[in-house]
Motif scaffolding. Sequence first.
Motif, PDB file in Angstrom:
ATOM      1  N   ILE A 250       0.864  -1.179   0.000  1.00 53.86           N
ATOM      2  CA  ILE A 250       0.000   0.000   0.000  1.00 53.86           C
ATOM      3  C   ILE A 250       0.897   1.225   0.000  1.00 53.86           C
ATOM      4  O   ILE A 250       1.697   1.426   0.919  1.00 53.86           O
ATOM      5  CB  ILE A 250      -0.927  -0.007   1.217  1.00 53.86           C
ATOM      6  N   LEU A 252       0.983   5.229   0.055  1.00 57.86           N
ATOM      7  CA  LEU A 252       0.187   6.401   0.423  1.00 57.86           C
ATOM      8  C   LEU A 252       0.948   7.657  -0.002  1.00 57.86           C
ATOM      9  O   LEU A 252       2.003   7.972   0.550  1.00 57.86           O
ATOM     10  CB  LEU A 252      -0.082   6.409   1.919  1.00 57.86           C
ATOM     11  N   ASP A 253       0.407   8.343  -0.984  1.00 54.95           N
ATOM     12  CA  ASP A 253       1.030   9.554  -1.518  1.00 54.95           C
ATOM     13  C   ASP A 253       0.391  10.762  -0.835  1.00 54.95           C
ATOM     14  O   ASP A 253      -0.756  11.113  -1.106  1.00 54.95           O
ATOM     15  CB  ASP A 253       0.827   9.613  -3.034  1.00 54.95           C
ATOM     16  N   LEU A 254       1.150  11.412   0.061  1.00 55.95           N
ATOM     17  CA  LEU A 254       0.640  12.542   0.839  1.00 55.95           C
ATOM     18  C   LEU A 254       1.171  13.875   0.314  1.00 55.95           C
ATOM     19  O   LEU A 254       1.413  14.794   1.092  1.00 55.95           O
ATOM     20  CB  LEU A 254       1.010  12.377   2.315  1.00 55.95           C
ATOM     21  N   GLY A 271      -7.618   9.484   3.309  1.00 49.66           N
ATOM     22  CA  GLY A 271      -6.606   8.651   2.676  1.00 49.66           C
ATOM     23  C   GLY A 271      -5.876   7.774   3.670  1.00 49.66           C
ATOM     24  O   GLY A 271      -5.625   6.584   3.415  1.00 49.66           O
ATOM     25  N   VAL A 272      -5.515   8.335   4.821  1.00 46.47           N
ATOM     26  CA  VAL A 272      -4.833   7.548   5.857  1.00 46.47           C
ATOM     27  C   VAL A 272      -5.763   6.458   6.383  1.00 46.47           C
ATOM     28  O   VAL A 272      -5.341   5.317   6.625  1.00 46.47           O
ATOM     29  CB  VAL A 272      -4.350   8.467   6.986  1.00 46.47           C
ATOM     30  N   ALA A 275      -5.889   3.588   3.861  1.00 48.30           N
ATOM     31  CA  ALA A 275      -4.692   2.745   3.949  1.00 48.30           C
ATOM     32  C   ALA A 275      -4.732   1.867   5.191  1.00 48.30           C
ATOM     33  O   ALA A 275      -4.380   0.677   5.142  1.00 48.30           O
ATOM     34  CB  ALA A 275      -3.447   3.620   3.947  1.00 48.30           C
ATOM     35  N   ILE A 294       4.945   5.303   2.630  1.00 48.55           N
ATOM     36  CA  ILE A 294       4.304   6.597   2.852  1.00 48.55           C
ATOM     37  C   ILE A 294       5.209   7.681   2.297  1.00 48.55           C
ATOM     38  O   ILE A 294       6.356   7.830   2.735  1.00 48.55           O
ATOM     39  CB  ILE A 294       4.040   6.847   4.345  1.00 48.55           C
ATOM     40  N   LEU A 318       1.321   5.314  10.223  1.00 49.83           N
ATOM     41  CA  LEU A 318       0.192   6.046   9.653  1.00 49.83           C
ATOM     42  C   LEU A 318      -0.329   7.105  10.621  1.00 49.83           C
ATOM     43  O   LEU A 318      -0.750   8.183  10.208  1.00 49.83           O
ATOM     44  CB  LEU A 318      -0.933   5.075   9.298  1.00 49.83           C
ATOM     45  N   ILE A 349      -2.622   5.127  -3.165  1.00 47.55           N
ATOM     46  CA  ILE A 349      -3.636   6.055  -2.652  1.00 47.55           C
ATOM     47  C   ILE A 349      -3.042   7.450  -2.711  1.00 47.55           C
ATOM     48  O   ILE A 349      -2.030   7.721  -2.050  1.00 47.55           O
ATOM     49  CB  ILE A 349      -4.041   5.697  -1.213  1.00 47.55           C
ATOM     50  N   SER A 350      -3.645   8.315  -3.504  1.00 48.60           N
ATOM     51  CA  SER A 350      -3.056   9.634  -3.735  1.00 48.60           C
ATOM     52  C   SER A 350      -4.038  10.737  -3.388  1.00 48.60           C
ATOM     53  O   SER A 350      -5.255  10.579  -3.506  1.00 48.60           O
ATOM     54  CB  SER A 350      -2.623   9.768  -5.201  1.00 48.60           C
TER      55      SER A 350
END
Length: 395
Positions: A250, A252-254, A271-272, A275, A294, A318, A349-350
């Motif tokens: 997974i 996670l694009d923050l 988003g968090v 994930a 992340i 996270l 996930i963006s």
Amino acid sequence: MAGVNKYIIRTSWTLEGLAYLAVVLVVLAGAWVRQINLLFMVAGLMAGPLLWSWLWGGRQLQGISLRRRLPRSVCAGDLLVVELEVENTRSRGASWALVIEEQIRHDTQSQIGTSAQLYLAYLPAGARQTASYRGRLPQRGRYLLGPIRLSSRFPFGLFRHTVEVGGAETLIVYPRIGRLSRRWAARHQQAFEGIQRREVRSGRAEADFYGVRPWQSGDSRRWIHWRATAHHQALVVRQFEQFRSRDLVIVLDLFQTDPSTADQQQLVECGVSFAATLLAQACRQGGNRLGLAIAGQEPVWLIGQASTGLLEEAMTQLALAYPAAEDRLLELLTPLAETLQPGAEVVLISLRASEQPDQAPVAELRSQLARRLPGCQIHCFGMHDPQLADYFLPE
């Protein structure tokens, strides 16, 4: 365990104590002006409770020790139960009317926090009591609890004696866990079609029984199939098939250019939470390697066998992840390419406003992984996409 004897007991006037002092001073002034001995005696009698409250009240906090018990884990919005064990270590003298106060505040967002207050009416010498308070913390992250403030206004409420016990303790609040829809389960199942998910081995690890084979040195006696042995007139053992599940990572694009607005912050939390929900489901299923990457203020990369320990570490990362103004997504490409096996599934996930599979940096990530990991499948989910609600339902 923290004891009061190591700390300074502070004494302050209460509002009732100041009013009582004013009355004593008025009586004393009247006695002085009029030279009335009876009024002097009345003023002296009235001063007795003041002196008694000052001397005896401080003793209520001496020899009191506290122990705080925090839950092992808690998610944002879940019920938080904190237990406090209070013990009177004195051999003589009970404690009355003890008030325990504690502040809970967010590490980075000072406006988020709460306070708790407990009341113990009576604590005998050498006794121990357990009290607890409950509440809900709405935001993920690191919280600081304490120090605990212990106070008493016994016996007459004229003075407040206060002491701070121990230091601050840290509590990590995990992201909120949402729900995955049936459509997600169907989509996830379709992603495995056409991929060999298991291979048959005659190894020595037990899985599902599917056949027999001749006895070999080192085989367990528990594997012997007696009915087949009698039929073949030779020792045969059960043969098992071992399952191989592909890696699930997974990402996670923050990346956010303006994370200060309320809408952007809500997207980050969604988003968090998405994930975290995927991680929790994958760990419940088990049997495969699970990874989390992340791309936030502090890039994070971890991978391991799906387990409770990995889930706790991933949830902690996270909980402490925050958006970054710099694009750090491609920095995670190297550890991804070096660690993942062919056929791995990557869920991206963006937070980008226009997240499309044919746009950079998703296209760059897809092409790099396709070259280094043949057969790797990438699924992109943009938090701005209204179709996300068909797969994920935040709580």
